[in-house]
Design an enzyme around this catalytic site. Sequence first.
Site, short mmCIF file in Angstrom:
data_model
loop_
_atom_site.label_atom_id
_atom_site.label_comp_id
_atom_site.label_asym_id
_atom_site.label_seq_id
_atom_site.Cartn_x
_atom_site.Cartn_y
_atom_site.Cartn_z
N TYR A 194 -23.55 -6.42 9.70
CA TYR A 194 -22.45 -7.26 9.22
C TYR A 194 -21.16 -6.44 9.11
O TYR A 194 -20.09 -6.87 9.57
CB TYR A 194 -22.82 -7.87 7.87
CG TYR A 194 -21.75 -8.75 7.28
CD1 TYR A 194 -21.35 -9.91 7.93
CD2 TYR A 194 -21.14 -8.43 6.07
CE1 TYR A 194 -20.36 -10.73 7.39
CE2 TYR A 194 -20.15 -9.24 5.52
CZ TYR A 194 -19.77 -10.39 6.18
OH TYR A 194 -18.79 -11.19 5.65
N SER A 254 -13.39 -9.14 5.74
CA SER A 254 -14.25 -8.88 4.58
C SER A 254 -14.00 -7.46 4.10
O SER A 254 -13.63 -6.59 4.90
CB SER A 254 -15.71 -9.02 4.99
OG SER A 254 -16.57 -8.60 3.95
C1 8X3 Z 1 -18.72 -10.79 2.16
C2 8X3 Z 1 -18.58 -9.59 1.37
O1 8X3 Z 1 -19.76 -8.09 -0.15
O2 8X3 Z 1 -21.24 -9.54 1.02
O3 8X3 Z 1 -17.87 -10.77 3.25
O4 8X3 Z 1 -20.21 -7.76 2.19
S1 8X3 Z 1 -20.05 -8.72 1.13
#
Ligand code: 8X3
Length: 253
Positions: free
Chosen positions: A151, A138
């Site tokens: 995340y 990501s």
């Molecule tokens: C997803 C991208 O922009 O939500 O992997 O972090 S974001």
Amino acid sequence: MNDSKRAVVTGASSGIGAASVRALVADGWAVVALARREERLKALADELGDAVSYAVCDITDEASTQAAVDQVLAGGQVKALVNCAGAAFGKDPVATASLDDWRNMYELNVLGTLRITQKLLPALKQAPGGGTVLVISSTAGIEPYEGGAGYCASKFAEKVMARVLRLEQIGEPVRVIDIAPGMVHTDEFSLKRFGGDEQRAQAVYAGVPSPLTAEDIAECVRWALGQPDTVDIDSIVVRPRAEGSYTKVYREH
Ligand code: 8X3
């Protein structure tokens, strides 16, 4: 269908995973689709025919992953592992973030990806011409943002795992490819992140002219895997035109 083109795709029940299965099958790959939700896998196999087989697999669970890997290996050679399984849980500041959210992201995005990659690596290296480990990381693994620490940390970790694996395997018949998408509008990513809150999930994409689709990323997967075995597409960063960074997104209001 070409016997030597057999891929395993995790997270295949939805989003980028399901789109990758479709794109690879269209490109002549046989695909083993892995995910937790059997009815979705069955629907995908019914839709795509003989080129798709499936195994129920929770990559956060050792026994479940081993059983799925055993089934994959009993079915023949495997040339590519496409790691699409992953999720974001929560968007709370570090000061108040849920330890369970962080733990679940590490279990899935980092340790789950590591687990299945370790188990399939020996077989991938035996594929004629060599194999490929591909991770869908990501842009969150490049550029952290407020509320995204858990995340982003998990995606930084996933990217580091891929990069170090690549270094450690230099000289071996395996490629490691990292595809880092920015804003992709899939049915479930934001819904999961916000615990099923439809309004918060939709707000992520509000007014953005054309967020990426799962198919846009699947096309990158298909293209990268389709390069000659000795060409390693080390990393691809893909964003919608309207996104400069997570915090700089053009919206029409
Ligand atoms: C997803 C991208 O922009 O939500 O992997 O972090 S974001």
